[in-house]
Design a protein around this motif. Sequence first.
Motif, mmCIF file in Angstrom:
data_model
loop_
_atom_site.group_PDB
_atom_site.id
_atom_site.type_symbol
_atom_site.label_atom_id
_atom_site.label_comp_id
_atom_site.label_asym_id
_atom_site.label_seq_id
_atom_site.Cartn_x
_atom_site.Cartn_y
_atom_site.Cartn_z
ATOM 1 N N THR A 53 24.012 -65.467 50.660
ATOM 2 C CA THR A 53 22.697 -64.835 50.573
ATOM 3 C C THR A 53 21.743 -65.814 49.907
ATOM 4 O O THR A 53 22.175 -66.672 49.139
ATOM 5 C CB THR A 53 22.749 -63.520 49.773
ATOM 6 O OG1 THR A 53 21.434 -62.969 49.708
ATOM 7 C CG2 THR A 53 23.276 -63.717 48.376
ATOM 8 N N GLN A 54 20.472 -65.695 50.188
ATOM 9 C CA GLN A 54 19.483 -66.616 49.632
ATOM 10 C C GLN A 54 18.784 -66.102 48.378
ATOM 11 O O GLN A 54 17.981 -66.803 47.786
ATOM 12 C CB GLN A 54 18.434 -66.963 50.704
ATOM 13 C CG GLN A 54 18.939 -67.934 51.735
ATOM 14 C CD GLN A 54 19.445 -69.230 51.100
ATOM 15 O OE1 GLN A 54 18.724 -69.909 50.376
ATOM 16 N NE2 GLN A 54 20.691 -69.588 51.369
ATOM 17 N N TRP A 55 19.101 -64.883 47.938
ATOM 18 C CA TRP A 55 18.353 -64.356 46.800
ATOM 19 C C TRP A 55 18.481 -65.181 45.527
ATOM 20 O O TRP A 55 17.503 -65.303 44.784
ATOM 21 C CB TRP A 55 18.660 -62.871 46.558
ATOM 22 C CG TRP A 55 19.887 -62.562 45.754
ATOM 23 C CD1 TRP A 55 21.113 -62.229 46.229
ATOM 24 C CD2 TRP A 55 19.986 -62.547 44.327
ATOM 25 N NE1 TRP A 55 21.985 -62.020 45.187
ATOM 26 C CE2 TRP A 55 21.313 -62.195 44.005
ATOM 27 C CE3 TRP A 55 19.108 -62.786 43.276
ATOM 28 C CZ2 TRP A 55 21.775 -62.096 42.687
ATOM 29 C CZ3 TRP A 55 19.564 -62.685 41.973
ATOM 30 C CH2 TRP A 55 20.882 -62.332 41.689
ATOM 31 N N PRO A 56 19.628 -65.822 45.233
ATOM 32 C CA PRO A 56 19.676 -66.628 44.010
ATOM 33 C C PRO A 56 18.669 -67.789 44.018
ATOM 34 O O PRO A 56 18.126 -68.144 42.973
ATOM 35 C CB PRO A 56 21.114 -67.153 43.974
ATOM 36 C CG PRO A 56 21.891 -66.159 44.761
ATOM 37 C CD PRO A 56 20.954 -65.735 45.859
ATOM 38 N N ALA A 104 20.966 -53.018 41.156
ATOM 39 C CA ALA A 104 21.554 -53.994 42.081
ATOM 40 C C ALA A 104 21.819 -53.361 43.444
ATOM 41 O O ALA A 104 21.578 -53.993 44.483
ATOM 42 C CB ALA A 104 22.846 -54.560 41.496
ATOM 43 N N ILE A 105 22.296 -52.129 43.453
ATOM 44 C CA ILE A 105 22.540 -51.433 44.725
ATOM 45 C C ILE A 105 21.230 -51.282 45.487
ATOM 46 O O ILE A 105 21.164 -51.561 46.693
ATOM 47 C CB ILE A 105 23.220 -50.070 44.469
ATOM 48 C CG1 ILE A 105 24.665 -50.286 44.022
ATOM 49 C CG2 ILE A 105 23.154 -49.183 45.712
ATOM 50 C CD1 ILE A 105 25.340 -49.046 43.452
ATOM 51 N N ILE A 106 20.181 -50.862 44.802
ATOM 52 C CA ILE A 106 18.872 -50.697 45.447
ATOM 53 C C ILE A 106 18.356 -52.043 45.947
ATOM 54 O O ILE A 106 17.903 -52.162 47.097
ATOM 55 C CB ILE A 106 17.876 -50.038 44.473
ATOM 56 C CG1 ILE A 106 18.299 -48.599 44.174
ATOM 57 C CG2 ILE A 106 16.452 -50.091 45.024
ATOM 58 C CD1 ILE A 106 17.572 -47.955 43.004
ATOM 59 N N PHE A 107 18.438 -53.080 45.117
ATOM 60 C CA PHE A 107 17.959 -54.418 45.475
ATOM 61 C C PHE A 107 18.661 -54.932 46.724
ATOM 62 O O PHE A 107 18.023 -55.362 47.678
ATOM 63 C CB PHE A 107 18.175 -55.368 44.296
ATOM 64 C CG PHE A 107 17.806 -56.804 44.568
ATOM 65 C CD1 PHE A 107 16.486 -57.211 44.514
ATOM 66 C CD2 PHE A 107 18.783 -57.748 44.854
ATOM 67 C CE1 PHE A 107 16.142 -58.535 44.754
ATOM 68 C CE2 PHE A 107 18.452 -59.073 45.096
ATOM 69 C CZ PHE A 107 17.122 -59.469 45.043
ATOM 70 N N HIS A 108 19.997 -54.887 46.713
ATOM 71 C CA HIS A 108 20.743 -55.421 47.851
ATOM 72 C C HIS A 108 20.558 -54.568 49.102
ATOM 73 O O HIS A 108 20.458 -55.106 50.206
ATOM 74 C CB HIS A 108 22.227 -55.554 47.506
ATOM 75 C CG HIS A 108 22.502 -56.610 46.482
ATOM 76 N ND1 HIS A 108 22.143 -57.923 46.633
ATOM 77 C CD2 HIS A 108 23.086 -56.534 45.259
ATOM 78 C CE1 HIS A 108 22.503 -58.621 45.578
ATOM 79 N NE2 HIS A 108 23.073 -57.794 44.716
ATOM 80 N N ALA A 109 20.479 -53.267 48.961
ATOM 81 C CA ALA A 109 20.274 -52.391 50.128
ATOM 82 C C ALA A 109 18.905 -52.646 50.755
ATOM 83 O O ALA A 109 18.782 -52.701 51.983
ATOM 84 C CB ALA A 109 20.423 -50.927 49.727
ATOM 85 N N MET A 110 17.887 -52.811 49.923
ATOM 86 C CA MET A 110 16.537 -53.072 50.446
ATOM 87 C C MET A 110 16.472 -54.407 51.180
ATOM 88 O O MET A 110 15.690 -54.556 52.116
ATOM 89 C CB MET A 110 15.508 -53.055 49.308
ATOM 90 C CG MET A 110 15.223 -51.671 48.783
ATOM 91 S SD MET A 110 14.083 -51.653 47.375
ATOM 92 C CE MET A 110 12.637 -52.427 48.063
ATOM 93 N N ARG A 111 17.283 -55.356 50.776
ATOM 94 C CA ARG A 111 17.306 -56.668 51.431
ATOM 95 C C ARG A 111 18.298 -56.718 52.597
ATOM 96 O O ARG A 111 18.437 -57.739 53.253
ATOM 97 C CB ARG A 111 17.658 -57.753 50.408
ATOM 98 C CG ARG A 111 16.569 -57.967 49.367
ATOM 99 C CD ARG A 111 16.968 -59.009 48.341
ATOM 100 N NE ARG A 111 17.443 -60.255 48.922
ATOM 101 C CZ ARG A 111 16.658 -61.281 49.290
ATOM 102 N NH1 ARG A 111 15.358 -61.184 49.121
ATOM 103 N NH2 ARG A 111 17.183 -62.381 49.786
ATOM 104 N N GLY A 112 19.011 -55.624 52.835
ATOM 105 C CA GLY A 112 19.985 -55.588 53.919
ATOM 106 C C GLY A 112 21.252 -56.370 53.608
ATOM 107 O O GLY A 112 21.993 -56.735 54.514
ATOM 108 N N GLU A 113 21.523 -56.609 52.325
ATOM 109 C CA GLU A 113 22.698 -57.369 51.911
ATOM 110 C C GLU A 113 23.854 -56.407 51.621
ATOM 111 O O GLU A 113 24.324 -56.289 50.492
ATOM 112 C CB GLU A 113 22.361 -58.212 50.675
ATOM 113 C CG GLU A 113 21.279 -59.226 50.942
ATOM 114 C CD GLU A 113 20.745 -59.893 49.691
ATOM 115 O OE1 GLU A 113 20.030 -60.900 49.848
ATOM 116 O OE2 GLU A 113 21.008 -59.426 48.576
#
Length: 143
Positions: A53-56, A104-113
Amino acid sequence: MQANTVSTPIQPAGKVLQISLWSVQTLMFAAFTLFGFQKLFMPAEALAAMWQTQWPVEYSTLLRFTGLIDVAGGIGILLPALTRIQPRLTVLAALGCTILQICAIIFHAMRGEFAALPLNFILLPLVAFILWGRGKRAPVAPR
């Protein structure tokens, strides 16, 4: 007229609950400090490649900030209860880790991760168990 209220005292926590709580606290200490040190000291590009993933890379400040939170939460989940110095900090650390997992669950779900979510869904009930156990059912008495 006063209503009669009967309060039932909370029974002391059993040995199985105590062992479970200490085991989960130790496991969460290890997990959160390991994840935190990774986020703090590994290059963002290496973490992005490892996690696919590119978020980091996109949010390097968030990466380092969550690394600090992870380390503080991991230490806080175990050390105050273990030393019995300010053991209420263990409850606060468990609350912080619970909130972190929800975010973290919300963040990753919103990004489709969605590949990142299983870990968060494993950590969430474990830190919530510590929050409940040390907050309500089996608090650690201070020195």
